[in-house]
Design an enzyme around this catalytic site. Structure first.
Site, short mmCIF file in Angstrom:
data_model
loop_
_atom_site.label_atom_id
_atom_site.label_comp_id
_atom_site.label_asym_id
_atom_site.label_seq_id
_atom_site.Cartn_x
_atom_site.Cartn_y
_atom_site.Cartn_z
CE LYS A 146 -22.66 -11.26 -73.29
NZ LYS A 146 -23.82 -11.11 -74.17
CG ASP A 165 -26.22 -7.54 -70.09
OD1 ASP A 165 -26.22 -6.32 -69.82
OD2 ASP A 165 -26.90 -8.35 -69.46
#
Length: 225
Positions: A146, A165
């Site tokens: 991420k 996220d």
């Protein structure tokens, strides 16, 4: 488990809601994506490194507070030479600040070359952003899929990468791209969901880098970074 196909009802609902937001905010989104491209084109190694530090700080923290911390660190000339104790004073509103300060110092050490930061030359070596992401995940502490995807997007290399996220994952669940938000996002699961998001973007005819900002806007009603 990731849902592989949409029903017709899912498609209509997703396209109607997301396309409406996208069309209303498209110019702002394009402008923001262009800003990311300019960071790479016009930015120094220090600027690029600041973006990486920002992404190290983000996990489980407020993104705006993290960016304010980065700006403070840069303005106080601590980005390239502040030790972990000095950096901590700028991270009061960032969660897990002790570990993140250590990550920042170690990351800086990794990219230092003859007393200065050399990061653009390393990124340039990769012909594909996927390979650059893998390298970052393996070599930079505090950076997972991420964070690496977020960093690469913020410097203009995130056209095909998903920043998964919790806000994006919740939206993907809402639009039935995934059945549930995973408790633990392993590398395998991350790549699996990324592929599903890519197919979702294709169905909507929205570029991946734009879809991320659309979903962020749908969640937060703003376009940030």
């Amino acid at each position: 488990m990731v849902k592989e196909k949409f029903t017709d009802t899912d498609r209509r609902r997703a396209r109607g809601e997301i396309k409406r937001i996208y069309l209303s905010k498209r110019n702002k989104i394009i402008s923001r994506v262009n800003d990311f491209d300019k960071i790479w084109e016009n930015g120094t190694d220090k600027d690029i490194f600041a973006e990486l530090v920002f992404c190290i700080l983000i996990p489980q923290s407020n993104v705006k507070l993290c960016w304010e911390a980065v700006k403070s660190i840069v303005n106080r000339d601590l980005l390239l030479k502040g030790n972990s104790n000095r950096l901590l004073k700028e991270l009061d509103r960032v969660r897990f600040k002790y570990k993140k300060a250590e990550y920042m110092v170690e990351c800086r050490r990794h990219f230092k070359n003859n007393g200065s930061i050399s990061i653009k030359s390393k990124i340039k070596k990769f012909s594909e952003s996927f390979n650059a992401r893998e390298w970052l995940v393996i070599n930079v502490k505090g950076i997972g899929y991420k964070e690496a995807s977020h960093f690469l997007r913020n410097i203009g290399f995130g056209e095909e990468l998903a920043i998964l996220d919790r806000h994006i994952l919740r939206n993907l669940k809402y639009f039935r791209v995934i059945k549930e938000v995973p408790i633990c996002l392993s590398a395998k699961k991350y790549l699996e969901i990324e592929e599903c998001m890519k197919r979702f973007a294709g169905e909507l005819d929205i570029p991946m880098s734009h879809l991320d900002l659309v979903l962020w806007y749908e969640e937060k009603e703003e376009i940030f970074k």
